[in-house]
Design a protein around this motif. Structure first.
Motif, PDB file in Angstrom:
ATOM      1  N   UNK A 114      13.080  -9.655  13.055  1.00  0.00           N
ATOM      2  CA  UNK A 114      14.537  -9.569  13.159  1.00  0.00           C
ATOM      3  C   UNK A 114      15.081  -8.341  12.445  1.00  0.00           C
ATOM      4  N   UNK A 115      16.196  -7.859  12.969  1.00  0.00           N
ATOM      5  CA  UNK A 115      16.873  -6.736  12.313  1.00  0.00           C
ATOM      6  C   UNK A 115      18.126  -7.277  11.632  1.00  0.00           C
ATOM      7  N   UNK A 116      18.268  -6.960  10.355  1.00  0.00           N
ATOM      8  CA  UNK A 116      19.384  -7.497   9.576  1.00  0.00           C
ATOM      9  C   UNK A 116      20.239  -6.350   9.026  1.00  0.00           C
ATOM     10  N   UNK A 117      21.548  -6.548   9.050  1.00  0.00           N
ATOM     11  CA  UNK A 117      22.479  -5.591   8.450  1.00  0.00           C
ATOM     12  C   UNK A 117      23.183  -6.276   7.281  1.00  0.00           C
ATOM     13  N   UNK A 118      23.098  -5.697   6.084  1.00  0.00           N
ATOM     14  CA  UNK A 118      23.791  -6.247   4.919  1.00  0.00           C
ATOM     15  C   UNK A 118      25.001  -5.359   4.622  1.00  0.00           C
ATOM     16  N   UNK A 119      26.165  -5.979   4.423  1.00  0.00           N
ATOM     17  CA  UNK A 119      27.398  -5.217   4.198  1.00  0.00           C
ATOM     18  C   UNK A 119      27.806  -5.278   2.723  1.00  0.00           C
ATOM     19  N   UNK A 140      31.240  -0.823  12.204  1.00  0.00           N
ATOM     20  CA  UNK A 140      30.121  -1.738  11.905  1.00  0.00           C
ATOM     21  C   UNK A 140      29.699  -2.487  13.175  1.00  0.00           C
ATOM     22  N   UNK A 141      30.697  -2.904  13.964  1.00  0.00           N
ATOM     23  CA  UNK A 141      30.416  -3.626  15.215  1.00  0.00           C
ATOM     24  C   UNK A 141      29.664  -2.708  16.184  1.00  0.00           C
ATOM     25  N   UNK A 142      30.140  -1.480  16.281  1.00  0.00           N
ATOM     26  CA  UNK A 142      29.492  -0.515  17.169  1.00  0.00           C
ATOM     27  C   UNK A 142      28.030  -0.307  16.747  1.00  0.00           C
ATOM     28  N   UNK A 143      27.820  -0.183  15.432  1.00  0.00           N
ATOM     29  CA  UNK A 143      26.466   0.016  14.908  1.00  0.00           C
ATOM     30  C   UNK A 143      25.593  -1.216  15.209  1.00  0.00           C
ATOM     31  N   UNK A 144      26.139  -2.400  14.967  1.00  0.00           N
ATOM     32  CA  UNK A 144      25.366  -3.639  15.176  1.00  0.00           C
ATOM     33  C   UNK A 144      24.953  -3.780  16.633  1.00  0.00           C
ATOM     34  N   UNK A 145      25.836  -3.367  17.540  1.00  0.00           N
ATOM     35  CA  UNK A 145      25.519  -3.435  18.976  1.00  0.00           C
ATOM     36  C   UNK A 145      24.459  -2.405  19.335  1.00  0.00           C
ATOM     37  N   UNK A 146      24.671  -1.197  18.858  1.00  0.00           N
ATOM     38  CA  UNK A 146      23.767  -0.095  19.194  1.00  0.00           C
ATOM     39  C   UNK A 146      22.350  -0.380  18.687  1.00  0.00           C
ATOM     40  N   UNK A 147      22.251  -0.883  17.475  1.00  0.00           N
ATOM     41  CA  UNK A 147      20.935  -1.122  16.867  1.00  0.00           C
ATOM     42  C   UNK A 147      20.367  -2.502  17.215  1.00  0.00           C
ATOM     43  N   UNK A 148      21.116  -3.275  17.996  1.00  0.00           N
ATOM     44  CA  UNK A 148      20.715  -4.639  18.343  1.00  0.00           C
ATOM     45  C   UNK A 148      20.375  -5.452  17.091  1.00  0.00           C
ATOM     46  N   UNK A 149      21.339  -5.476  16.164  1.00  0.00           N
ATOM     47  CA  UNK A 149      21.180  -6.232  14.921  1.00  0.00           C
ATOM     48  C   UNK A 149      21.212  -7.732  15.252  1.00  0.00           C
ATOM     49  N   UNK A 150      20.244  -8.475  14.736  1.00  0.00           N
ATOM     50  CA  UNK A 150      20.185  -9.919  15.018  1.00  0.00           C
ATOM     51  C   UNK A 150      21.084 -10.720  14.086  1.00  0.00           C
ATOM     52  N   UNK A 151      21.252 -10.202  12.862  1.00  0.00           N
ATOM     53  CA  UNK A 151      22.067 -10.943  11.894  1.00  0.00           C
ATOM     54  C   UNK A 151      22.729  -9.976  10.917  1.00  0.00           C
ATOM     55  N   UNK A 152      24.036 -10.166  10.684  1.00  0.00           N
ATOM     56  CA  UNK A 152      24.747  -9.397   9.662  1.00  0.00           C
ATOM     57  C   UNK A 152      25.079 -10.338   8.509  1.00  0.00           C
ATOM     58  N   UNK A 153      24.878  -9.870   7.277  1.00  0.00           N
ATOM     59  CA  UNK A 153      25.153 -10.673   6.088  1.00  0.00           C
ATOM     60  C   UNK A 153      26.184  -9.924   5.258  1.00  0.00           C
ATOM     61  N   UNK A 154      27.291 -10.595   4.911  1.00  0.00           N
ATOM     62  CA  UNK A 154      28.358  -9.913   4.180  1.00  0.00           C
ATOM     63  C   UNK A 154      28.296 -10.291   2.699  1.00  0.00           C
ATOM     64  N   UNK A 187      28.543 -11.390  18.074  1.00  0.00           N
ATOM     65  CA  UNK A 187      27.522 -10.955  17.114  1.00  0.00           C
ATOM     66  C   UNK A 187      27.317 -12.032  16.047  1.00  0.00           C
ATOM     67  N   UNK A 188      26.054 -12.226  15.661  1.00  0.00           N
ATOM     68  CA  UNK A 188      25.730 -13.268  14.688  1.00  0.00           C
ATOM     69  C   UNK A 188      25.950 -12.735  13.271  1.00  0.00           C
ATOM     70  N   UNK A 189      26.686 -13.510  12.460  1.00  0.00           N
ATOM     71  CA  UNK A 189      27.064 -13.036  11.124  1.00  0.00           C
ATOM     72  C   UNK A 189      27.108 -14.192  10.138  1.00  0.00           C
ATOM     73  N   UNK A 190      26.653 -13.935   8.913  1.00  0.00           N
ATOM     74  CA  UNK A 190      26.656 -14.956   7.867  1.00  0.00           C
ATOM     75  C   UNK A 190      27.809 -14.712   6.898  1.00  0.00           C
ATOM     76  N   UNK A 191      28.668 -15.735   6.772  1.00  0.00           N
ATOM     77  CA  UNK A 191      29.806 -15.655   5.847  1.00  0.00           C
ATOM     78  C   UNK A 191      30.924 -16.514   6.384  1.00  0.00           C
TER      79      UNK A 191
END
Ligand code: AMP
Ligand code: GLY
Length: 419
Positions: free
Chosen positions: A1-6, A54-68, A87-91
């Protein structure tokens, strides 16, 4: 999985570090991150409040989960925005993150659902607030309603201070729009502690307890800061107290939010005080604490990604969240002068040496790269976490680490974990 932490602090470094241990995580990105975080995640140069980028980046990179990690984007509705894009996001969504975004809201919620907290009144009129403090006892606590970088709380010892404080918050608007409303609260005394918890909207799983040292100087002197050090577990949070809190505070809070149509999925941070009349809630936050995270997550045995996923899916009940039977202490190394005026840009020495030391982890709060070297880039610069079988061992290990790292004007408290 690819994860983005904010986020960009020690808390986000710790979240990235923990997620990197998950076998299911292939790649971690962190926006905007910091130099230290780049050792476990790829840094993305987008601010935490720039939702569209951030949304554009998450779409482009096909991020599976964002954590704030941070409060501001949560309160401003980052989760709602991501969800609207599928988009799937934790928070928590904005309507639940309000437990941190408005102190007046959280106090009302506690009153309505009988959750123990300090007695209070809310005011929008400066004149009425002054009348109220004139008739009351001292010390008294004034709280700007909204987010104020942890600085919107004033403890006033007499009428003069209280009137000055109301002027600062409500008239001079030192904390901006946050001061449109003020909560005036009874002053409580007792031991403070922090309990963070995972929440899926119905089930709540408290993490191991922690204690923060908020003042800048030894012996709890000096100004309030974001936190100068932490330790886990708290020395006073017994199993009996934990059970009592579950019944009187944790479950009722989740149920209250659910009943109000504000289902909370994410982290609820309970700022607690053990008073003579039992445990009371001092504040709620809608996210992990900083630097509480630096002493709590290193003690977590269970895969953090699994817990985040279960919270989003409403299946937290199915996860067995396990903890190490150990202790951690974190000492923050700050820039001299913090939380007021301080210099940045000094080279940091010793980071390579400390990597070789067992049971010692350095989490970066405010660092940057310059000419291939780490430099200071914030008030709080680094957090050195020591892990040990006992609290005393963890504290000793953390301070041993503190001595190995250096930069100009390095400031730290020498009494973390003592009380
Ligand atoms: P808060 O931003 O709500 O966490 O408040 C900052 C700090 O102010 C807390 O960590 C406490 O030390 C103190 N504080 C807040 N509310 C009270 C209260 N009702 N009585 C005593 N101290 C308080
Ligand atoms: N350390 C306190 C906080 O994160 O709010």
């Amino acid at each position: 999985m690819k994860v983005l932490v904010v986020g960009s602090g020690g808390r986000e470094h710790t979240i990235c570090w923990k997620l990197a241990q998950s076998l299911k995580v292939e790649k971690i990105f962190c926006a905007p991150g910091n130099a230290g975080i780049s050792e476990v995640a790829e840094i993305v140069n987008i601010g935490a409040m720039d939702f569209e980028a951030l949304i554009e980046f998450a779409k482009k990179e096909k991020i599976d989960l964002t954590v704030v990690g941070m409060d501001d984007p949560l309160v401003a509705g980052i989760v709602d925005r991501f969800e609207r894009e599928g988009l799937r996001i934790f928070g928590p969504r904005a309507n639940a993150a309000i437990i941190e975004g408005s102190k007046a809201f959280s106090k009302e919620l506690m009153k309505k659902y009988n959750i123990p907290t300090a007695k209070y009144e809310t005011f929008e009129s400066y004149e009425k607030a002054v009348e109220y403090v004139k008739a009351g006892d001292f010390p008294v606590v004034l709280k700007a309603d909204g987010l104020a970088l942890g600085k919107g709380v004033l403890i006033c010892n007499n009428l003069e201070e209280a009137i000055d404080g109301l002027q600062t918050i409500m008239v001079d608007k030192k904390f901006g729009e946050s001061g449109n409303k003020v909560v005036i609260e009874e002053f409580l005394t007792g031991q403070e502690m922090s309990v963070l918890s995972f929440c899926d909207g119905k089930t709540i799983v408290p993490m191991v307890s922690a204690q923060d040292h908020k003042r800048a100087l030894d012996g709890d002197k000096g100004l309030n800061t974001g936190g100068m050090g932490t330790f886990s577990p708290s020395r006073v949070y017994s199993e009996e107290i934990a059970k009592d809190c579950m019944e009187k505070i944790y479950k009722p809070t989740v149920e209250a939010l659910s009943k109000e149509g504000r289902e909370f999925k994410g982290i609820i941070f309970f700022g607690l005080m053990l008073t003579e009349k039992g445990m009371k809630v001092i504040e709620y936050n809608a996210r992990f604490g900083d630097p509480e995270t630096q002493v709590v997550l290193p003690r977590l045995k269970t895969d953090l990604l699994d817990i985040f996923e279960a919270c989003i899916d409403g299946k937290l009940e199915e996860v067995d969240v396990k903890w190490e039977d150990n202790a951690c202490a974190c000492v923050i190394l700050a820039s001299g002068g913090y939380p007021e005026k301080y210099e940045k840009g000094y080279e940091i020495f010793g980071l390579e040496d400390i990597k070789k030391v067992e049971n010692t982890i350095v989490f970066h709060s405010g660092t940057a790269f310059k000419d291939g070297k780490f430099i200071t880039n914030g008030g709080r610069v680094l957090g050195v976490t020591g892990v040990g079988k006992t609290l005393d061992e963890a504290i000793k290990t953390a301070y041993n680490g503190v001595n190995l790292v250096d930069f100009k004007d390095k400031h730290f408290r020498k009494d973390i974990g003592i009380k």
